[in-house]
Enzyme design. Sequence first.
Site, PDB file in Angstrom:
ATOM      1  N   CYS A 110       0.816  -1.212   0.000  1.00 25.87           N
ATOM      2  CA  CYS A 110       0.000   0.000   0.000  1.00 25.87           C
ATOM      3  C   CYS A 110       0.859   1.276   0.000  1.00 25.87           C
ATOM      4  O   CYS A 110       1.404   1.639  -1.024  1.00 25.87           O
ATOM      5  CB  CYS A 110      -0.985  -0.023   1.172  1.00 25.87           C
ATOM      6  SG  CYS A 110      -2.331   1.159   0.990  1.00 25.87           S
ATOM      7  N   HIS A 132      -3.960  -4.917   0.728  1.00 20.71           N
ATOM      8  CA  HIS A 132      -3.452  -5.432   2.004  1.00 20.71           C
ATOM      9  C   HIS A 132      -3.619  -6.950   2.060  1.00 20.71           C
ATOM     10  O   HIS A 132      -4.717  -7.447   2.316  1.00 20.71           O
ATOM     11  CB  HIS A 132      -4.194  -4.782   3.175  1.00 20.71           C
ATOM     12  CG  HIS A 132      -3.852  -3.345   3.380  1.00 20.71           C
ATOM     13  ND1 HIS A 132      -2.803  -2.938   4.163  1.00 20.71           N
ATOM     14  CD2 HIS A 132      -4.410  -2.220   2.864  1.00 20.71           C
ATOM     15  CE1 HIS A 132      -2.732  -1.612   4.148  1.00 20.71           C
ATOM     16  NE2 HIS A 132      -3.694  -1.153   3.363  1.00 20.71           N
ATOM     17  N   GLU A 152      -2.556  -8.857   4.336  1.00 19.92           N
ATOM     18  CA  GLU A 152      -2.567  -9.324   5.730  1.00 19.92           C
ATOM     19  C   GLU A 152      -3.964  -9.412   6.334  1.00 19.92           C
ATOM     20  O   GLU A 152      -4.150 -10.075   7.362  1.00 19.92           O
ATOM     21  CB  GLU A 152      -1.681  -8.415   6.596  1.00 19.92           C
ATOM     22  CG  GLU A 152      -2.181  -6.990   6.784  1.00 19.92           C
ATOM     23  CD  GLU A 152      -1.759  -6.028   5.693  1.00 19.92           C
ATOM     24  OE1 GLU A 152      -1.780  -4.801   5.945  1.00 19.92           O
ATOM     25  OE2 GLU A 152      -1.424  -6.478   4.577  1.00 19.92           O
TER      26      GLU A 152
END
Length: 509
Positions: free
Chosen positions: A79, A167, A169
């Site tokens: 990002c 993202h 994660e």
Amino acid sequence: MQHNVLILDFGSQYTQLIARRVRELNIFCEIFPYNHVPEDLSSFKAVILSGSPFSVRADDAPHPDLSQIRGKMPLLAVCYGAQYLAHFSGGEVAPSNIREYGRANLSFVDDHDPFFEEVALNSQVWMSHSDTIKKLPTNAVRLASTKDVENAAYRIDGEKTYAIQFHPEVYHSTDGKQMLENFLVRIAEVPQNFTPNAFVDEIVAELKEKIKGDKVVLGLSGGVDSTVAAVLLHKAIGKNLYCIFVNNGLLRKNEFQNVLDQYKGMGLNVKGVDASDRFLDQLAGIEEPEAKRKTIGRVFIEVFDDEAHQIEDVKWLAQGTIYPDVIESVSVKGPSATIKSHHNVGGLPDFMKLKIVEPLRMLFKDEVRRVGATLGIDPELLGRHPFPGPGLSIRILGDITKEKVRILQEVDAIFIEGLKSHGLYNQVWQAGAILLPVNSVGVMGDERTYEKVVALRAVESTDGMTADWVHLPYDFLMKISNEIINKVKGVNRVVYYISSKPPATIEWE
């Protein structure tokens, strides 16, 4: 400890999630603020740049020194990191025509690149940015796009440098863990050797080497962290470990004796010290939560110092500090601002002259439990909910009195025992009751009452960094509410606290 993966934090709310996902791959990683890059990078095999609330176009945007990283080590920029590489390496970052936030699907994927191996076309990813990369940096090759984001992922030719605008994660990126594994294992070739058994072997060897024949004193709380720390230290140094369990008067009902009984048979040398009156006297009239924490910390150190001086030649103080404590207590310009002080992080007064040893400071809570299981600790003890170091003081809003402590202990006991008897305890990560600083009008029999309000709190979480409130059954809440009001003198109203973390914290104060 092998560092293996360095995560540079630019202040993203998701940075800790990156670390969690990497650890799930049995790869050890460590978070550093972007402006505190370690001087020695020789033990790291790869670097990940986090997201950030900043725009790379802003004057106050974080500017990391990547001179020893870029092109020299495998690098994954997430990002903000992806936009930073583009903005300062010949690309262009501009405000997006639409705010790119939420779920998106990969409409184009270069499935020949190892980064996207086993990642399907249309895989869902999570976007969270208001800028977008209009032009790729020099020598970049596009790897993925979504309907609205042309340059969703890219790599740099001639380097093991990868960048993504989404993202991986977060839970909503369905193949995010696979992408992280592809980068770390297939591209960066990082070993997957961070297991509970390996941690125990390595940390016990480190403790033996560090402490040698010195004596260590440890403050036990009865919780998972201090217990696992104690067993690890006992495994390393045996009888040279002295454990002290202090009753600060703010424990759960009957917890002081219950905890002492729990440690019998574990082979630990434990001394119980009842200092409840001393703590409550010092807390009299204090209402501000941070002042309560600091007072409890100060008195704990005084009591602990008194007890430690009764043991000859103690050189070390052991603490059950874990990684979320460390992260939340670090304050630097930009990321990782201090949320609240933690009772077991930081220096000791000079007069104690003890060196600190923290065997668990690099572990998340669920990792501590897995290590405890490897050490053979009773599953019931490992399954205990976390309990705040300052105890019930931060669950009593306003000033603290013995009567308020009594009320909250009774309420808490009914709630926790109710969770256990209804088979709900293990579905909850942390639970407790909060005594609110308001009275409410009620009716009991034919009489009007004006008594206390308590809030019940139950959350589900993995490591405490984020948490959602638990949807406890209405019938259960009704039963517990009735039992509290009928049995606890001084309470006539019960509410259920349903804010998640973030934006709230798990505790009220």
